[in-house]
Design an enzyme around this catalytic site. Structure first.
Site, PDB file in Angstrom:
ATOM      1  N   LYS A  98       0.818  -1.212   0.000  1.00 39.79           N
ATOM      2  CA  LYS A  98       0.000   0.000   0.000  1.00 39.79           C
ATOM      3  C   LYS A  98       0.856   1.268   0.000  1.00 39.79           C
ATOM      4  CE  LYS A  98      -4.032  -2.109   2.238  1.00 39.79           C
ATOM      5  NZ  LYS A  98      -4.920  -1.961   1.068  1.00 39.79           N
ATOM      6  N   ILE A  99       1.955   1.274   0.771  1.00 41.64           N
ATOM      7  CA  ILE A  99       2.802   2.464   0.834  1.00 41.64           C
ATOM      8  C   ILE A  99       3.575   2.642  -0.464  1.00 41.64           C
ATOM      9  CG2 ILE A  99       4.738   3.566   2.029  1.00 41.64           C
ATOM     10  CD1 ILE A  99       3.776   2.162   4.594  1.00 41.64           C
TER      11      ILE A  99
ATOM     12  N   ASP B 194       9.253  -6.522  -6.624  1.00 43.77           N
ATOM     13  CA  ASP B 194       8.469  -7.133  -5.553  1.00 43.77           C
ATOM     14  C   ASP B 194       8.068  -8.518  -6.033  1.00 43.77           C
ATOM     15  OD1 ASP B 194       6.504  -7.922  -3.645  1.00 43.77           O
ATOM     16  OD2 ASP B 194       6.063  -5.829  -3.208  1.00 43.77           O
TER      17      ASP B 194
ATOM     18  N   CYS C 204       9.612  -2.149   1.734  1.00 45.15           N
ATOM     19  CA  CYS C 204       9.368  -3.571   1.974  1.00 45.15           C
ATOM     20  C   CYS C 204       9.511  -3.880   3.461  1.00 45.15           C
ATOM     21  CB  CYS C 204      10.338  -4.425   1.160  1.00 45.15           C
ATOM     22  SG  CYS C 204      12.078  -4.013   1.401  1.00 45.15           S
ATOM     23  N   PRO C 205       8.904  -4.968   3.921  1.00 47.65           N
ATOM     24  CA  PRO C 205       9.030  -5.342   5.337  1.00 47.65           C
ATOM     25  C   PRO C 205      10.421  -5.890   5.629  1.00 47.65           C
ATOM     26  CG  PRO C 205       7.806  -7.012   4.143  1.00 47.65           C
ATOM     27  CD  PRO C 205       8.023  -5.882   3.174  1.00 47.65           C
TER      28      PRO C 205
ATOM     29  N   THR D 117      12.197   4.707   4.341  1.00 44.19           N
ATOM     30  CA  THR D 117      11.163   5.045   5.320  1.00 44.19           C
ATOM     31  C   THR D 117      10.482   3.774   5.822  1.00 44.19           C
ATOM     32  OG1 THR D 117       9.571   5.388   3.524  1.00 44.19           O
ATOM     33  CG2 THR D 117      10.707   7.338   4.352  1.00 44.19           C
ATOM     34  N   SER D 118      11.157   2.637   5.687  1.00 48.30           N
ATOM     35  CA  SER D 118      10.537   1.358   6.033  1.00 48.30           C
ATOM     36  C   SER D 118      11.071   0.805   7.346  1.00 48.30           C
ATOM     37  CB  SER D 118      10.734   0.364   4.887  1.00 48.30           C
ATOM     38  OG  SER D 118       9.990  -0.802   5.117  1.00 48.30           O
ATOM     39  N   ARG D 119      12.185   0.078   7.304  1.00 51.66           N
ATOM     40  CA  ARG D 119      12.813  -0.465   8.497  1.00 51.66           C
ATOM     41  C   ARG D 119      14.323  -0.274   8.385  1.00 51.66           C
ATOM     42  NH1 ARG D 119       8.663   0.017  10.478  1.00 51.66           N
ATOM     43  NH2 ARG D 119       7.326  -1.490  11.572  1.00 51.66           N
TER      44      ARG D 119
ATOM     45  N   GLU E 194      17.935   2.298  15.995  1.00 55.38           N
ATOM     46  CA  GLU E 194      17.115   3.430  16.428  1.00 55.38           C
ATOM     47  C   GLU E 194      16.459   3.232  17.789  1.00 55.38           C
ATOM     48  OE1 GLU E 194      12.678   3.225  14.812  1.00 55.38           O
ATOM     49  OE2 GLU E 194      14.096   3.330  13.161  1.00 55.38           O
TER      50      GLU E 194
ATOM     51  N   HIS F  36      11.913   8.663  12.573  1.00 53.88           N
ATOM     52  CA  HIS F  36      10.790   7.732  12.429  1.00 53.88           C
ATOM     53  C   HIS F  36       9.452   8.463  12.576  1.00 53.88           C
ATOM     54  CE1 HIS F  36       9.941   3.169  12.709  1.00 53.88           C
ATOM     55  NE2 HIS F  36       8.870   3.777  12.212  1.00 53.88           N
TER      56      HIS F  36
END
Length: 330
Positions: free
Chosen positions: A156-157, A176, A207-208, A234-236, A265, A297
């Protein structure tokens, strides 16, 4: 009838307010600013469930202690669940539910804000003007129109980010394993990861974090990228090997780096350290580069997103306490 009590860890005033505004009369919250860790888990004694955020630790030891205290329900105020040992939770017969989607536009818009700020050097221009320095030297950017942006992860993002980029007339390619028809309908094109690295002027991660994506951006990946590439995460934080990124900032392979997340973080973000001497030398090194922009974050941090997070969290709590199927269970 006694109330269902929930211990909320890593809570800030904005979390408390949004949860209290959405809650039902039969739920009672206990708010703790501290992170959930092995050292703090006993604070949950006597509650029915725990509510946690991205930097709380739910490893086997923490989960076992929770189970021993009679707590078998966990609700996450986030989409990511890399901080939860799901195999241990399953063995311990614990229910875990998350917030799978909350205002993807919030993170997408922050991604574009980072991109434009770093490109047009708005942060530097802002500080110059405050000093009555109106020189344009060193502030040159580039047109986003016509550039190729590589999106890694088209959930979605990723799709929301693509929609904005297409409005700028950027060419968008993506990688993906699970392809999105919505992404294709926006004019995006799927390519292999190596083609994305090779062709992209800008690469944005959506992505996760999983064992397969941990340190996805490493020496090998960076060597395949264009010279002067812009990299946005901006994910992980752990999607990026920070030491590799520093190396390629120094050799100028990376021309721009924007981060809203950082691998370590949990010891820094969401707290005021303005009077502290930071002990993280790697983070301090990142701050020395003039072409690096870091936010703490805050990509998710909009009024709309907080409302959705709270609403879905309350819905998950109600499902779990009633022992009925929860669509957001992991």
């Amino acid at each position: 009838m006694s109330k269902f009590t929930v211990a909320v860890f890593s809570s800030k005033p904005y979390d408390n307010q949004s949860l209290l505004q959405c809650t039902t009369d039969d739920i009672e919250f206990q708010f703790f600013e501290t992170r959930l860790t092995e050292a703090s888990v006993l604070m949950a004694q006597g509650v029915d469930a725990v509510c946690v955020f991205v930097n709380d630790i739910l490893n086997r030891e923490v989960l076992t202690q929770l189970k021993n205290m009679g707590i078998n329900k966990i609700v996450l105020r986030c989409a990511g669940f890399n901080n939860v040992d799901l195999s241990a939770a399953k063995e311990l017969e614990m229910s875990v539910a998350r917030v799978p989607a909350y205002s993807p536009e919030a993170v997408a818009e922050h991604t574009i804000a980072l991109l434009l700020t770093l490109n047009r050097k708005l942060h530097k221009a802002y500080n110059r003007i405050k000093d009555n320095n109106f020189s344009l030297t060193g502030l040159m950017g580039f047109n986003l129109s016509g550039k190729t942006v590589g999106i890694i992860g088209t959930g979605k993002i990723g799709v929301a980010t693509t929609q904005i980029l297409r409005g700028f007339k950027a060419n968008v390619i993506a990688y993906d394993p699970n392809q999105s028809e919505e992404f294709k309908a926006l004019g995006g094109e799927y390519v292999s990861i190596d083609v994305l690295y090779n062709q992209s002027d800008i690469i944005s991660l959506h992505c996760p974090l999983s064992p397969t994506t941990h340190h996805l951006i490493n020496d090998q990946a960076l060597e395949k990228m264009k010279q002067n590439v812009m990299l946005i995460n901006t994910s992980r934080g752990a999607l990026i090997d920070t030491q590799s990124v520093i190396k390629h900032l120094k050799n100028k392979k990376i021309g721009y780096l924007a981060l809203d997340v950082y691998e370590q973080e949990s010891e820094l973000f969401f707290e005021d350290h303005s009077f502290d001497i930071l002990q993280d030398d790697t983070f301090q090194r990142l701050l020395t580069f003039p072409n690096v922009l870091i936010t703490g974050h805050q990509g998710f941090f909009t009024a709309e997103a907080l409302e959705q997070i709270a609403s879905i969290t309350i819905s998950n709590i109600n499902d779990l306490k009633a022992n009925r199927p929860c669509i957001n269970s992991l």
